[in-house]
Design a protein around this motif. Structure first.
Motif, PDB file in Angstrom:
ATOM      1  N   LYS A 100      27.652  -4.061  -7.758  1.00 43.67           N
ATOM      2  CA  LYS A 100      27.023  -2.926  -7.103  1.00 43.67           C
ATOM      3  C   LYS A 100      26.641  -1.882  -8.160  1.00 43.67           C
ATOM      4  O   LYS A 100      27.263  -1.838  -9.235  1.00 43.67           O
ATOM      5  CB  LYS A 100      28.001  -2.306  -6.105  1.00 43.67           C
ATOM      6  N   PRO A 101      25.677  -1.020  -7.864  1.00 41.39           N
ATOM      7  CA  PRO A 101      25.311   0.025  -8.838  1.00 41.39           C
ATOM      8  C   PRO A 101      26.507   0.870  -9.283  1.00 41.39           C
ATOM      9  O   PRO A 101      26.567   1.292 -10.449  1.00 41.39           O
ATOM     10  CB  PRO A 101      24.294   0.855  -8.073  1.00 41.39           C
ATOM     11  N   GLU A 102      27.472   1.075  -8.382  1.00 49.49           N
ATOM     12  CA  GLU A 102      28.634   1.884  -8.749  1.00 49.49           C
ATOM     13  C   GLU A 102      29.581   1.165  -9.695  1.00 49.49           C
ATOM     14  O   GLU A 102      30.553   1.764 -10.167  1.00 49.49           O
ATOM     15  CB  GLU A 102      29.392   2.341  -7.495  1.00 49.49           C
ATOM     16  N   ASP A 103      29.321  -0.091  -9.990  1.00 50.27           N
ATOM     17  CA  ASP A 103      30.101  -0.801 -11.005  1.00 50.27           C
ATOM     18  C   ASP A 103      29.589  -0.517 -12.418  1.00 50.27           C
ATOM     19  O   ASP A 103      30.208  -0.962 -13.397  1.00 50.27           O
ATOM     20  CB  ASP A 103      30.053  -2.314 -10.759  1.00 50.27           C
ATOM     21  N   THR A 104      28.482   0.182 -12.507  1.00 42.76           N
ATOM     22  CA  THR A 104      27.925   0.521 -13.818  1.00 42.76           C
ATOM     23  C   THR A 104      28.908   1.362 -14.618  1.00 42.76           C
ATOM     24  O   THR A 104      29.369   2.408 -14.147  1.00 42.76           O
ATOM     25  CB  THR A 104      26.599   1.275 -13.655  1.00 42.76           C
ATOM     26  N   ALA A 105      29.244   0.892 -15.818  1.00 42.14           N
ATOM     27  CA  ALA A 105      30.227   1.575 -16.650  1.00 42.14           C
ATOM     28  C   ALA A 105      30.365   0.826 -17.970  1.00 42.14           C
ATOM     29  O   ALA A 105      29.859  -0.297 -18.114  1.00 42.14           O
ATOM     30  CB  ALA A 105      31.584   1.626 -15.956  1.00 42.14           C
ATOM     31  N   VAL A 106      31.078   1.444 -18.886  1.00 43.14           N
ATOM     32  CA  VAL A 106      31.547   0.733 -20.068  1.00 43.14           C
ATOM     33  C   VAL A 106      32.909   0.137 -19.710  1.00 43.14           C
ATOM     34  O   VAL A 106      33.791   0.854 -19.244  1.00 43.14           O
ATOM     35  CB  VAL A 106      31.667   1.652 -21.291  1.00 43.14           C
ATOM     36  N   TYR A 107      33.047  -1.158 -19.942  1.00 46.45           N
ATOM     37  CA  TYR A 107      34.277  -1.866 -19.593  1.00 46.45           C
ATOM     38  C   TYR A 107      35.094  -2.090 -20.865  1.00 46.45           C
ATOM     39  O   TYR A 107      34.571  -2.601 -21.862  1.00 46.45           O
ATOM     40  CB  TYR A 107      33.946  -3.192 -18.917  1.00 46.45           C
TER      41      TYR A 107
END
Length: 114
Positions: free
Chosen positions: A85-92
């Motif tokens: 989902k777009p809200e999963d966008t992040a640096v992991y």
């Protein structure tokens, strides 16, 4: 020297899948907590999924979509991410930790966008 190196981040469309990998060198991972955290712009770093000797813990926001894969015989951990989902966008970030020591990788960018 302990090294924790992530890979697999990419740009993916909503509903897509990605698999992140974390490889550890310079130390054994026996008995360590290993897993994944993420940090989105303007937000604090948050736990995504963590494996201990006896169990796995997932953030509520990823349960049923993400799977943490760990073979305790190998110094690596993976994160299979489905239905992104777009809200999963992040640096992991990959975590390697014992009670007395914590290591982080440099991070890998995941962007979910159409």
């Amino acid at each position: 020297q302990v090294q924790v190196v992530e890979s697999g981040g990419d740009l993916v469309q909503p509903g897509g899948s990605l698999r992140l990998s974390c490889l550890v060198s310079g130390t054994t991972t026996f008995g360590a907590r290993m897993g994944w955290y993420r940090q989105a712009p303007g937000k604090q770093r948050e736990m995504v999924a963590v494996s201990t000797t006896f169990n796995r813990t997932y953030a509520d926001s990823v349960k049923g979509r993400f799977i943490l894969l760990r073979d305790k015989a190998k110094p690596e951990v993976h994160l299979q991410m489905n239905n992104l989902k777009p809200e999963d966008t992040a640096v992991y970030y990959c975590l390697l930790a014992w009670e007395s020591q914590t290591y982080w990788g440099q991070g890998t960018q995941v962007t979910v966008s159409s």
